[in-house]
Every structure is written in structure tokens, then in C-alpha cells.
Design an enzyme around this catalytic site. Structure first.
Site, PDB file in Angstrom:
ATOM      1  N   LYS A 148       3.193   9.211   8.401  1.00  0.00           N
ATOM      2  CA  LYS A 148       2.341   8.941   9.575  1.00  0.00           C
ATOM      3  C   LYS A 148       2.853   9.443  10.927  1.00  0.00           C
ATOM      4  O   LYS A 148       2.338  10.397  11.465  1.00  0.00           O
ATOM      5  CB  LYS A 148       2.019   7.457   9.628  1.00  0.00           C
ATOM      6  CG  LYS A 148       1.100   7.042   8.470  1.00  0.00           C
ATOM      7  CD  LYS A 148       0.489   5.705   8.677  1.00  0.00           C
ATOM      8  CE  LYS A 148      -0.685   5.473   7.754  1.00  0.00           C
ATOM      9  NZ  LYS A 148      -0.369   4.867   6.463  1.00  0.00           N
ATOM     10  N   PHE A 182       0.864  -1.180   0.000  1.00  0.00           N
ATOM     11  CA  PHE A 182       0.000   0.000   0.000  1.00  0.00           C
ATOM     12  C   PHE A 182       0.895   1.223   0.000  1.00  0.00           C
ATOM     13  O   PHE A 182       1.807   1.330   0.814  1.00  0.00           O
ATOM     14  CB  PHE A 182      -0.916   0.020   1.236  1.00  0.00           C
ATOM     15  CG  PHE A 182      -1.851   1.200   1.237  1.00  0.00           C
ATOM     16  CD1 PHE A 182      -2.994   1.202   0.450  1.00  0.00           C
ATOM     17  CD2 PHE A 182      -1.575   2.327   2.006  1.00  0.00           C
ATOM     18  CE1 PHE A 182      -3.855   2.302   0.419  1.00  0.00           C
ATOM     19  CE2 PHE A 182      -2.430   3.433   1.986  1.00  0.00           C
ATOM     20  CZ  PHE A 182      -3.565   3.416   1.199  1.00  0.00           C
ATOM     21  N   ASP A 211       9.251   2.378   1.334  1.00  0.00           N
ATOM     22  CA  ASP A 211       8.092   3.098   1.847  1.00  0.00           C
ATOM     23  C   ASP A 211       8.012   2.808   3.338  1.00  0.00           C
ATOM     24  O   ASP A 211       7.563   1.748   3.752  1.00  0.00           O
ATOM     25  CB  ASP A 211       6.819   2.650   1.118  1.00  0.00           C
ATOM     26  CG  ASP A 211       5.587   3.409   1.614  1.00  0.00           C
ATOM     27  OD1 ASP A 211       5.668   4.059   2.674  1.00  0.00           O
ATOM     28  OD2 ASP A 211       4.541   3.336   0.945  1.00  0.00           O
TER      29      ASP A 211
END
Ligand SMILES: *Cc1c(COP(=O)(O)O)cnc(C)c1O
Length: 389
Positions: free
Chosen positions: A243, A129, A214
Site C-alpha cells: 500500500k 485480510f 503482513d
């Protein structure tokens, strides 16, 4: 009638009015132990006094001036991230998807400006993702998210996660880079082995490819190291962060080596809000807290305690759970019953978790928890599993 808030999320009924450390207080008067951290975002818990102070101090001075001027907080954060990582330079944006967009652009530009425009393809992994923009959706390649949004952005190939042979067989003269999550967060908490990450690095060196990690979810202390790839002793050429980087204030960052980012000159990329003084003030304080002696070792210690107890729960209740997965405080409980039912029962019992792919319930506590919070969470999971019909 369509709700005023576009209904793109299946939201719970709960509304929270305040948070403190690992707890959230809802308008129903109840207190919840937050083992979701807003999906790995509130890395230092809610209303951390030092983050509140950093934000409010900056709020009284300057919110925004654009990237047409020097921004001291940006300079400071970039220098610190560079000194703490493999990178030589950082671009600031506002989300994980944007950080990944920047990573893709850096890789393509690197080859285009060195006379290799044909090298624009990137290889990514199934189950990954990378965000919800058109390019990051194409990068991850999940059909359920791409469906109905027109032809996927071209230039992405997909292989099985963890399979070096398939990766190698997919590299072509058009390949610019490989994109991998060191731990697949949304996908179901698969962890890349050291051997896999070392193999990817060697493959990139052999074929002259750029390696992109990532670490939007796995980075910023979540696994007990500042970046998850440190466990393998392997460094990428480009890395996306977001995040947990500013503890809940919107931010994204794309870090790169000088070589990878050599074509990113004035005008090649930008962001109106990226690197905004408010986000920089909070991220700088997050980094100060996380790099204090003892902070990350404590994350590692508490994560080991949590993992041992989750492993034990998985063994004790084989009708409900299959196994524990993940790394550090990025923990997955693969369920033998529907994960959403487990999640709902945990929520009713006062514990907030997040679903992930492969029927997994994710436990993403803030990094500031101690063993009492582990006990409390494990007690709730145990009670829910024991009472399973
Ligand atoms: C959440 C996430 C993203 C996307 O971040 P947004 O801030 O939602 O755009 C990208 N990559 C990974 C690994 C993520 O977990």
C-alpha cells in the site's frame, strides 16, 4: 445491463479530478479532506512534489525493461529496505496480494527444499485480510469472500487473533509458518499486543516455524514506526509490504531473511511488472522522505493528538460511537450505529473515511498531516455525531 466497469465495488458517485496534500477536489467543485488515503496508499498525500519529480524524471528515461536485466532502482530499494529491517533480501511485485503470495511460496519452498514437503500448512487468524487472489483468500479464510469460487486453496488453518494457546494447539508436523497482521486493517483495527507478537516469535523458534507479518497496511510509517512490528521489538522471517510503499504507484514487496528465502533460486518466482523502474523511482523517494530525521516522530506526535481527540469523541457521543481503536495513523472508530451511515454523513460533510469490519469507520490520513487537519477532521466528526438523529 452490466456496466462497462465490472461492478465488483459499491462505488460512491464522487469523481475526483485532482489532489493536493491531504485534500481531494471533486468534479462537483467541492474539496474533501482525505482521511482514507486510497485505503492507506497515498502515504505522503496527493501530488507530493518530490514524488511527482521522481516519477516524471524516470518516465523520461525508462519505463520497463523486464527482470531479465539489472534494474538499478530495484537494487537500491532492496538494499535500503534490507538495511532498514530484519530482512536480507526483497522480491518486488505489484500489489499486497502478490506480496503475500510470495510470502506463502517462500515459506513452503523453504521446507520443501530442505526435505520437508509435508510442511506446507500455514496458520492465519480470523478477521485477517491478505488479498483477493485464491491463495490469499484461503489464507485469511473469510467465508464471505471465498463463497462461489470453488474449493479453497488447501493448506491453511485458522485461529482466533491474539490467542497464543489456540495457535499453539493448532501447530502440527505439517505447519510451515504463521501469518499475522500486527494491526488488523480490514478486520476492524484490532492491535496485536507486544506479548502476543513475542509469544508468536518464541513459538516459531520452538517449533522451527517461519513467522510472516503482513504489513501491507500497517507498514511504511503508518503507525509511527517504519514497520508496526518495531513497536513490539519482535522481527518476523518474512514480511509483505505494499500500500504506502510507493505513495500510490502500484507496488508490492516481500522481504525475507536469508534463511527463509534460501530456496528462492532463479526460476522459482517472477513478475512481469514487478520492480519496474517507475515504481522503484517513486518508492525510493517515499523511503527518502520517510527516513528523514523527524518525519516518523512527527507522525507519532500527530497520531497521538488525533487519537486523544477521537477517544474524547467516542466518550462524548456514546449513542454514535463505542470506542477508538488502532495504532498511529491507522485509527478505527467502532460505531454504535451503522458504520456506513456514519461514513456517508462524514463524506457529505467533506471528510473521506473507509469502512472496516466490526462496524468500524477507519481514519487513514496521509502521514503528512498536521494538527490543523486533525482539528478539521475532528470538527466534522463532532458535528456529524452531534446532529445524529
Ligand atoms: C490491502 C491489503 C492486502 C491486499 O493488497 P492488494 O494490493 O489489494 O492486493 C493484503 N494484506 C493487507 C493487510 C491489506 O491491508
Amino acid at each position: 445491463m452490466i456496466p462497462a466497469v465490472m461492478p465488483t465495488y459499491a462505488r460512491s458517485e464522487l469523481t475526483f479530478e485532482r489532489g493536493e496534500g491531504p485534500y481531494l477536489y471533486a468534479t462537483d467543485g467541492r474539496r474533501y479532506l482525505d482521511f482514507s488515503s486510497g485505503v492507506a496508499v497515498t502515504s505522503l498525500g496527493h501530488a507530493h512534489p518530490r514524488l511527482v519529480a521522481a516519477l516524471t524524471e524516470q518516465a523520461g528515461k525508462l519505463w520497463h525493461c523486464s527482470n531479465l536485466y539489472q534494474i538499478a532502482g530495484q537494487q537500491r530499494l532492496a538494499e535500503r529496505l534490507v538495511s532498514l529491517s530484519f530482512a536480507d533480501t526483497a522480491f518486488f511485485c505489484n500489489s499486497g496480494a502478490e506480496a503475500m503470495e510470495c510470502a506463502i511460496k517462500v515459506a513452503r519452498k523453504h521446507y520443501a527444499e530442505s526435505g520437508h514437503e509435508e510442511r506446507y500448512r500455514l496458520i492465519a487468524c480470523n478477521g485477517s485480510f491478505h488479498g483477493r487472489t485464491l491463495a490469499t483468500l484461503a489464507a485469511a479464510g473469510a467465508k464471505k469472500y471465498l463463497k462461489g469460487f470453488g474449493p479453497p486453496t488447501p493448506g491453511f488453518d485458522h485461529v482466533a487473533y491474539g490467542n497464543l494457546n489456540e495457535m499453539r494447539a493448532t501447530v502440527s508436523k505439517e505447519t510451515a509458518a504463521i501469518i499475522v497482521e500486527p494491526v488488523q486493517g480490514e478486520g476492524g483495527l484490532a492491535v496485536a499486543s507486544t506479548e502476543y507478537l513475542k509469544g508468536l516469535r518464541a513459538m516459531c523458534d520452538e517449533f522451527g516455524l517461519l513467522l510472516i507479518f503482513d504489513e501491507v497496511q500497517s507498514g511504511m510509517g503508518r503507525t509511527g514506526k517504519l514497520f508496526a512490528h518495531e513497536w513490539a521489538g519482535v522481527t518476523p522471517d518474512i514480511m509483505a509490504l505494499a500500500k504506502g510503499l510507493a505513495g500510490g504507484f502500484p507496488i508490492g514487496a516481500c522481504l525475507a531473511t536469508e534463511n527463509a528465502a534460501n530456496a528462492m533460486t532463479a526460476g522459482t518466482h517472477g513478475s512481469t511488472f514487478g520492480g519496474n523502474p517507475l515504481a522503484m523511482a517513486v518508492a525510493n523517494e517515499v523511503l527518502t522522505v520517510m527516513t528523514e530525521p523527524g518525519f516518523l516522530p512527527q507522525v507519532e506526535r500527530v497520531a497521538k493528538v488525533l487519537r486523544a481527540k477521537i477517544d474524547a469523541l467516542a466518550k462524548a457521543y456514546p449513542k454514535v460511537f463505542v470506542e477508538a481503536r488502532g495504532k498511529g495513523l491507522l485509527v478505527g472508530l467502532k460505531c454504535a450505529v451503522p458504520n456506513l451511515e456514519v461514513l456517508e454523513k462524514l463524506r457529505r460533510a467533506g471528510l473521506l473515511t473507509v469502512a472496516a469490519g466490526e462496524n468500524v469507520v477507519r481514519l487513514l490520513p496521509p502521514l503528512i498531516i498536521d494538527e490543523r487537519h486533525v482539528e478539521e477532521a475532528v470538527g466534522i466528526i463532532d458535528a456529524v455525531a452531534r446532529a445524529w438523529p
